[in-house]
Scaffold this active site. Structure first.
Site, short mmCIF file in Angstrom:
data_model
loop_
_atom_site.label_atom_id
_atom_site.label_comp_id
_atom_site.label_asym_id
_atom_site.label_seq_id
_atom_site.Cartn_x
_atom_site.Cartn_y
_atom_site.Cartn_z
N HIS A 26 -6.65 -13.31 7.87
CA HIS A 26 -5.76 -12.19 8.12
C HIS A 26 -6.50 -10.93 8.56
CE1 HIS A 26 -2.88 -14.37 5.18
NE2 HIS A 26 -2.59 -14.69 6.42
N ARG A 52 1.32 -9.64 6.93
CA ARG A 52 2.67 -9.66 7.48
C ARG A 52 2.82 -8.90 8.81
NH1 ARG A 52 7.22 -8.76 3.01
NH2 ARG A 52 8.44 -9.48 4.80
N ARG A 59 15.72 -1.82 -2.48
CA ARG A 59 14.48 -2.05 -3.23
C ARG A 59 14.79 -2.39 -4.69
NH1 ARG A 59 10.29 0.59 -0.53
NH2 ARG A 59 10.80 0.70 1.69
N ARG A 79 19.10 18.14 -0.52
CA ARG A 79 19.28 16.70 -0.30
C ARG A 79 20.56 16.20 -0.95
NH1 ARG A 79 16.14 12.50 2.46
NH2 ARG A 79 17.12 10.56 1.75
N LYS A 136 1.37 7.62 4.07
CA LYS A 136 0.78 6.27 4.14
C LYS A 136 -0.01 6.05 5.41
CE LYS A 136 4.73 4.43 1.52
NZ LYS A 136 5.78 3.39 1.50
N PRO A 162 0.82 -1.21 0.00
CA PRO A 162 0.00 0.00 0.00
C PRO A 162 0.86 1.27 0.00
CG PRO A 162 -0.78 -1.57 1.64
CD PRO A 162 0.54 -2.07 1.15
N GLU A 163 0.57 2.14 -0.96
CA GLU A 163 1.22 3.44 -1.03
C GLU A 163 0.14 4.51 -0.95
OE1 GLU A 163 4.38 3.80 -3.95
OE2 GLU A 163 4.48 1.62 -4.19
#
Length: 258
Positions: free
Chosen positions: A91, A109, A247, A149, A58, A2-3
């Protein structure tokens, strides 16, 4: 995983059931609770009504007439509405029961979970380490964040303290739409590239929120990224893949030159 678009969909599900009294809270697996026990969660929320929920990155934040329920969906979580007659899924970890149905927090999870803040001030403290929401951030703020950054682009985009809401799929899709290699050093991006990334983020989020997920369109990177040696939907070049910030990352070596 989920994003932001998925959690926006969960927010809409919850929004449809605000104002209805919570008749009971069934904690089927306390392993998803963070900082509160099952009995306490049920006792505090029973009889309360969810108010208008909001989302930051999120996180789904659901005020309930004083206490504030906070849900994070980790890699496999969801929130959905069901009739009382529908059997629970194995679940389904926490269930909020109403007169006409149930909200079910489902998570295989259990990497994140559910918190209960005493009030809005405490909820804001929980969210205090997050960057601005990716859907709400202005271009001026986005460009300012990038200009300060260091490191590579992909780790910056998925860092929730930098910008809240983007995950692996969204970050790769945004870079592909913008024509920018995810391995680029953020400090080397010029103004045109920063603008392209922001524009791509806005477009990708707009379509994904409407779909409730990052859609696997034939004309998008998501439509080809899971195919070994799959072609770029734009130019047909075999896609490259590698590990960035732990990732799996996919890009086109032609459309996104390093």
């Amino acid at each position: 995983m989920p994003e932001l678009p998925d959690v926006e969909g969960f927010r809409q599900v919850l929004s449809e059931h605000t104002g209805e009294p919570i008749r009971a809270v069934r904690v089927r697996d306390p392993g998803v609770l963070r900082g509160i026990g099952a009995r306490r969660l049920a006792a505090v929320l029973r009889g309360h009504r969810f108010e208008r929920p909001r989302r930051h990155g999120k996180w789904l934040i659901a005020p309930a007439g004083g206490p504030v329920l906070m849900l994070h969906f980790g890699m496999t979580g969801s929130l959905s509405w069901h009739s009382p007659e529908e059997p629970w899924h194995r679940h389904d970890r926490v269930v909020w029961q109403f007169d006409d149905g149930e909200l079910r927090y489902r998570d295989m999870r259990k990497l994140q979970g559910i918190r209960l803040a005493a009030d809005e001030a405490q909820a804001e403290r929980v969210l205090g380490g997050l960057g601005p929401d990716a859907r709400e951030v202005s271009y001026a703020c986005f460009a300012r964040l990038l200009s300060g950054r260091r490191g590579r682009l992909k780790p910056a985009l998925i860092d929730q303290a930098f910008l809240a809401g983007l995950g692996n799929l969204l970050a790769d899709e945004i870079c592909w739409h913008a024509g920018v290699d995810p391995r680029r050093a953020v400090a080397d991006l010029d103004e045109d590239e920063r603008a392209a990334l922001y524009g791509a983020m806005r477009r990708v989020l707009r379509v994904s929120i409407k779909a409730g997920c990052v859609p696997a369109r034939d004309t998008w990177l998501t439509g080809a990224r899971d195919e070994p040696g799959g072609p770029c939907p734009r130019c047909g070049t075999p896609l490259s893949r590698g590990r960035i910030a732990g990732r799996t990352t996919v890009w086109c070596p032609v459309c996104q030159p390093l």
